[in-house]
Structures are given as C-alpha cells and as structure tokens.
Write a protein that holds these residues in place. Structure first.
Motif, PDB file in Angstrom:
ATOM      1  N   HIS A  98       0.828  -1.212   0.000  1.00 24.21           N
ATOM      2  CA  HIS A  98       0.000   0.000   0.000  1.00 24.21           C
ATOM      3  C   HIS A  98       0.862   1.262   0.000  1.00 24.21           C
ATOM      4  N   LYS A  99       1.911   1.255   0.805  1.00 29.64           N
ATOM      5  CA  LYS A  99       2.782   2.433   0.900  1.00 29.64           C
ATOM      6  C   LYS A  99       3.576   2.662  -0.385  1.00 29.64           C
ATOM      7  N   LEU A 100       3.992   1.576  -1.034  1.00 30.31           N
ATOM      8  CA  LEU A 100       4.790   1.693  -2.260  1.00 30.31           C
ATOM      9  C   LEU A 100       3.941   2.132  -3.449  1.00 30.31           C
ATOM     10  N   VAL A 101       2.742   1.564  -3.554  1.00 27.71           N
ATOM     11  CA  VAL A 101       1.874   1.851  -4.702  1.00 27.71           C
ATOM     12  C   VAL A 101       1.216   3.222  -4.551  1.00 27.71           C
ATOM     13  N   CYS A 102       0.862   3.558  -3.326  1.00 28.91           N
ATOM     14  CA  CYS A 102       0.076   4.769  -3.087  1.00 28.91           C
ATOM     15  C   CYS A 102       0.850   5.699  -2.157  1.00 28.91           C
ATOM     16  N   LYS A 103       1.849   6.371  -2.683  1.00 27.32           N
ATOM     17  CA  LYS A 103       2.790   7.110  -1.840  1.00 27.32           C
ATOM     18  C   LYS A 103       2.223   8.413  -1.275  1.00 27.32           C
TER      19      LYS A 103
ATOM     20  N   SER B 192      -1.168  10.122  -2.522  1.00 29.36           N
ATOM     21  CA  SER B 192      -2.601  10.419  -2.632  1.00 29.36           C
ATOM     22  C   SER B 192      -3.469   9.644  -1.639  1.00 29.36           C
ATOM     23  N   CYS B 193      -2.928   8.543  -1.054  1.00 25.61           N
ATOM     24  CA  CYS B 193      -3.762   7.685  -0.207  1.00 25.61           C
ATOM     25  C   CYS B 193      -3.653   8.035   1.266  1.00 25.61           C
ATOM     26  N   LYS B 194      -4.743   7.815   1.940  1.00 23.44           N
ATOM     27  CA  LYS B 194      -4.777   8.038   3.378  1.00 23.44           C
ATOM     28  C   LYS B 194      -4.068   6.879   4.083  1.00 23.44           C
ATOM     29  N   GLU B 195      -3.364   7.186   5.168  1.00 22.84           N
ATOM     30  CA  GLU B 195      -2.653   6.130   5.902  1.00 22.84           C
ATOM     31  C   GLU B 195      -3.643   5.200   6.605  1.00 22.84           C
ATOM     32  N   ILE B 196      -3.354   3.903   6.515  1.00 25.43           N
ATOM     33  CA  ILE B 196      -4.217   2.890   7.142  1.00 25.43           C
ATOM     34  C   ILE B 196      -3.416   2.189   8.236  1.00 25.43           C
ATOM     35  N   LYS B 197      -4.061   1.900   9.364  1.00 22.88           N
ATOM     36  CA  LYS B 197      -3.385   1.250  10.480  1.00 22.88           C
ATOM     37  C   LYS B 197      -2.941  -0.170  10.119  1.00 22.88           C
ATOM     38  N   THR B 198      -1.832  -0.602  10.721  1.00 22.35           N
ATOM     39  CA  THR B 198      -1.345  -1.977  10.530  1.00 22.35           C
ATOM     40  C   THR B 198      -2.416  -2.991  10.927  1.00 22.35           C
ATOM     41  N   SER B 199      -3.164  -2.682  11.982  1.00 24.75           N
ATOM     42  CA  SER B 199      -4.219  -3.585  12.475  1.00 24.75           C
ATOM     43  C   SER B 199      -5.208  -3.944  11.380  1.00 24.75           C
TER      44      SER B 199
END
Length: 453
Positions: free
Chosen positions: A152-157, A159-166
């Motif tokens: 998720h972090k690599l593809v969406c550097k 524009s995307c909202k951060e999502i919790k590891t959980s």
C-alpha cells in the motif's frame, strides 16, 4: 420362568463383539472426518512442496538481519550447521513414522507417546507443538499484514490516506476465514504448491535485487549494538531467527500421513524423496538471501530484507505480494494439525458429532484468536527470536534425537550415539539462549508501540 431360547442365549453371548464393532465403526468414521487421516492418496511431490511451504517462510526474510547480529564467521557456521542438523532430524522422523510393523504414527504426539508412554508423551510433545504451530500462525498473520501495508505504501505514496497496521492484518485474516474450511492436507495442496513457488520467487527477488543495488560507501559489518550486553542479546535473538527459519518438523509426520503405504512400498521412500528436493530448494533460498543481503546492507539491514529494498518499486511490490500468497499457504499448513487436535478433543473427549457446523465454529474461532493476538502484538523480529528459540529448537533440533535414543537405544559412544547427543546439546543451548534475546527485543519494541495503531 421357562427355558431361554438358544437364539437369545447366542445374542447375549455376543454383546462384547457388537460393542467392539460399533467402536471400530465410530473410530473409522472419526478418522475419515479428521483432517490428518481422512485422505491418504498424496504423491511424493506433495511432500516436496508441503515441506518447502512449511520451511521457507517469513524466516528467510529475517536471515540477513540475523547475519548482521551474528557476524560473518558465526553466522555462516550456524546457517550451515542448522541446515545439516535439521535435515538429519527430519530423516529420523521420516524413518520413525512406520517403525512398528502395521502401525503409522500420523501425528508428532503419537510418536512421543510411543517413546515416552501415553501420558508423558502427550505432555512432552503437545504443548511444544501447539506453541510452534499457533506461534507460526500468529507471526504469519503479522507478516501478511505488514507485507500488505508495504504494498500500500509503495503503490500509493502521496494520494492515499494512511491505514493502520491492524486493518491490514484483518484484511489478511479475512482470507483464512474462507480457506480454513478446506477439510484436509490434500485439499490445500493447490494452495501449498502456489505458496512453495512464491517462496522461491520472493527469495530470488530478495537476493537478486540486493545484487543490483550498489554497495553503499558506509556499509559496516561490525555489531550494531553500542554495548556488550546489547551485542550479546542481539546474538541470542539472531539464533532464534535461524531456528525459526528451519521449522518444518512440526508438520512432517502429518504430511507423511497423507502418503499411501504398503509393506512393499512404505511411505518413507516417496516422503524422503520430497524432503531432499525441499531441502535443496531451502538451500537455494536461504544462503543467497542471507549472505547477499548482509553483504549489501551490512548491519543497517532491516529485520525484513524487503523493507530495506525500496527500488525498483514494481519488483518490491511483486515480492511483497509473493510473500502474502506464501504465508497464506503456510498459515493453512501449520493450522491443519491444530484443527486436527481441537476437532479430535471435541469429538472424542466431549463427544460432539463430527459435523460441518462443529468444524465451522472451531476453525473460525481459531483464525479469530490468532488474528487478535497478531493485531495486539505485531513485533515481527522479536516474535521470530522468541518463538524460534523457545519452541522450534526442541521440536526441530533435539526432540527427534531424544525419541531416537529412547526407541533404538544405539550403543554408547557409537557414531549414532554421538551424533544424537551433539544435536541435543546444541539444541538445548539454542532453546535456552535465543528466547532471552527475543524477549528483550519484544520489550524494546513494546516501549515505542501503541496498541492497535
């Protein structure tokens, strides 16, 4: 009062036989329902990819980090020694599966019961095996979730909202709420094959991408910790990482149980052929990743090598996706013996009927429990070290040797006697030392960690 009819006398004289027949029939019904004994038509190559899936997993990704804590000399020696010792103890287990004519030890604890007695065998083997299998599933929940997070972090550097590891761990777990209902080992053979291919793929990506990465000018190969105590604790933790990487023994008898066997063609021949292929693949995965990864990154390597590799982005995304697919298969492989244990207890001890409803409830509860623990304690590196030493060392490095000595009683000071005792001593050292480092690593991680972040 009259004389009893002879036919009635005959009926009264046969109840024990009828009871025995009914017991045997019920036992067969249960065996045909339980995951380990319900299917015995596996081929030798099933053994190969099941063993690759069981062995090559999250552990391989931590080997460069383990090398950075062990150093070049001790690291290489420990890797090679572990490969040799675990191949030897795996051979012992394959040989002992059918050592009693006409009987198969389909489960690790059955072999333990034969060696140590009905009760003691259970007390020795079952707790350790459960710690290993449940521990692996928890670690793989964390691995799968963190790999999805990395994608998720690599593809969406930006524009995307951060999502919790959980949440990523929950997404990974959702797959298992479906796959957990595949009834037995042979039914997950397709998943296991895909997982085995993925493990070879991401291991190859890890070391080839490392080769193409230029060696940084400030790469250091000394120990990372600034204090002697820190270096020692890290060394202990790295021993656990290596132990975790060689963990397939806990499901080896259960895998062999799925292979057909006759006196003319015992299951040990196809099983061993599969094990040898699996160990060649293990060597091709482990040694290049550990040595190349450490050479390129030195003591700055992350506890998961794929995190250290940032470019090319598409390749690292692919590698993390392969990891996700692989740990899906590995989770199922380690969960199956746990399902078998729980379902055996429910049906044989608590006398539940062997139904789909029971299986549905048991397996969903297990997946939910491992997901919850993984969300609560996602300390990947520390978990590897702790579980690797505490549980994997006994069941992988020296318990097969103890069982071998107890059953075969080789002559004192013979080659077999010495070999087994050397493995036992090294395994005991591993079991005592590595959890210390793993627990320290967990405590240090916990200081910075916020629950359910």
């Amino acid at each position: 009062m009259g004389v009893q009819d002879p036919a009635d006398q005959k009926l009264e004289s046969n109840p024990p036989s009828t009871v025995d027949d009914e017991k045997l029939k019920r036992q067969k019904e249960i065996d045909d329902w339980l995951p380990i004994t319900s299917s015995r038509n596996a081929k030798w190559w099933y053994s190969a990819f099941h063993n690759v899936t069981a062995m090559v997993g999250a552990g391989v990704l931590s080997l460069p980090s383990a090398m950075s804590q062990l150093g070049w000399g001790p690291g290489v020696v420990i890797l090679i020694l572990s490969w040799i010792i675990t191949l030897y103890t795996l051979w012992q287990m394959v040989e002992m599966h059918e050592m009693v004519p006409g009987k198969r030890f389909d489960r690790y604890h059955e072999l333990g019961q034969h060696a140590f007695g009905e009760k003691l065998g259970l007390y020795i083997v079952v707790p350790q095996q459960l710690i290993v299998e449940v521990g692996v599933d928890i670690v793989y929940m964390v691995t799968g979730g963190k790999s999805l997070e990395k994608i998720h972090k690599l593809v969406c550097k930006e524009s995307c909202k951060e999502i919790k590891t959980s949440f990523f761990i929950m997404i990974f777990a959702s797959v298992h709420f479906v796959l957990a209902h595949l009834p037995n080992f042979n039914s997950i053979s397709g998943v296991s094959l895909a997982a085995a291919v993925m493990s070879l793929s991401y291991s190859t990506i890890a070391w080839t991408a490392s080769i193409h990465k230029k060696v940084e000018t400030k790469v250091e190969y000394g120990y990372k910790a600034s204090t002697t105590s820190g270096t020692v604790f890290n060394f202990f933790n790295a021993l656990g990482d290596v132990a975790f990487a060689y963990a397939g023994h806990n499901v080896v008898l259960e895998i062999q149980a799925t292979i057909p066997s006759t006196p003319e063609k015992p299951s040990k021949k196809p099983m061993w052929r599969g094990v040898v292929i699996a160990y060649i693949v293990v060597a091709l995965c482990y040694f290049p990743v550990a040595l190349v990864g450490y050479y390129k990154f030195g003591n700055n390597v992350e506890d998961n090598i794929l995190i250290s590799l940032e470019k090319p982005t598409w390749l690292i995304v692919a590698a993390n996706m392969f990891v996700v697919i692989h740990v899906i298969g590995s989770y199922q492989l380690y969960a199956m013996p746990v399902f078998d244990m729980i379902e055996t207890v429910m049906v044989k001890k608590f006398h539940f009927r062997p139904t789909r409803k029971l299986r549905f409830l048991v397996r969903n509860a297990y997946v939910a429990a491992t997901m919850y623990v993984a969300i609560t304690f996602p300390f990947f590196g520390g978990l590897l070290g702790f579980f690797g030493g505490f549980a994997f060392a006994p069941t992988t490095y020296f318990l097969p040797c103890i069982i071998w000595l107890a059953i075969y009683k080789p002559k004192k000071f013979s080659l077999s006697w010495w070999t087994n005792w050397i493995c036992i001593i090294l395994g005991l050292l591993l079991m005592i030392l590595s959890p210390i480092g793993g627990l320290r690593s967990i405590i240090l991680s916990a200081k910075k960690y916020k629950f359910y972040s």
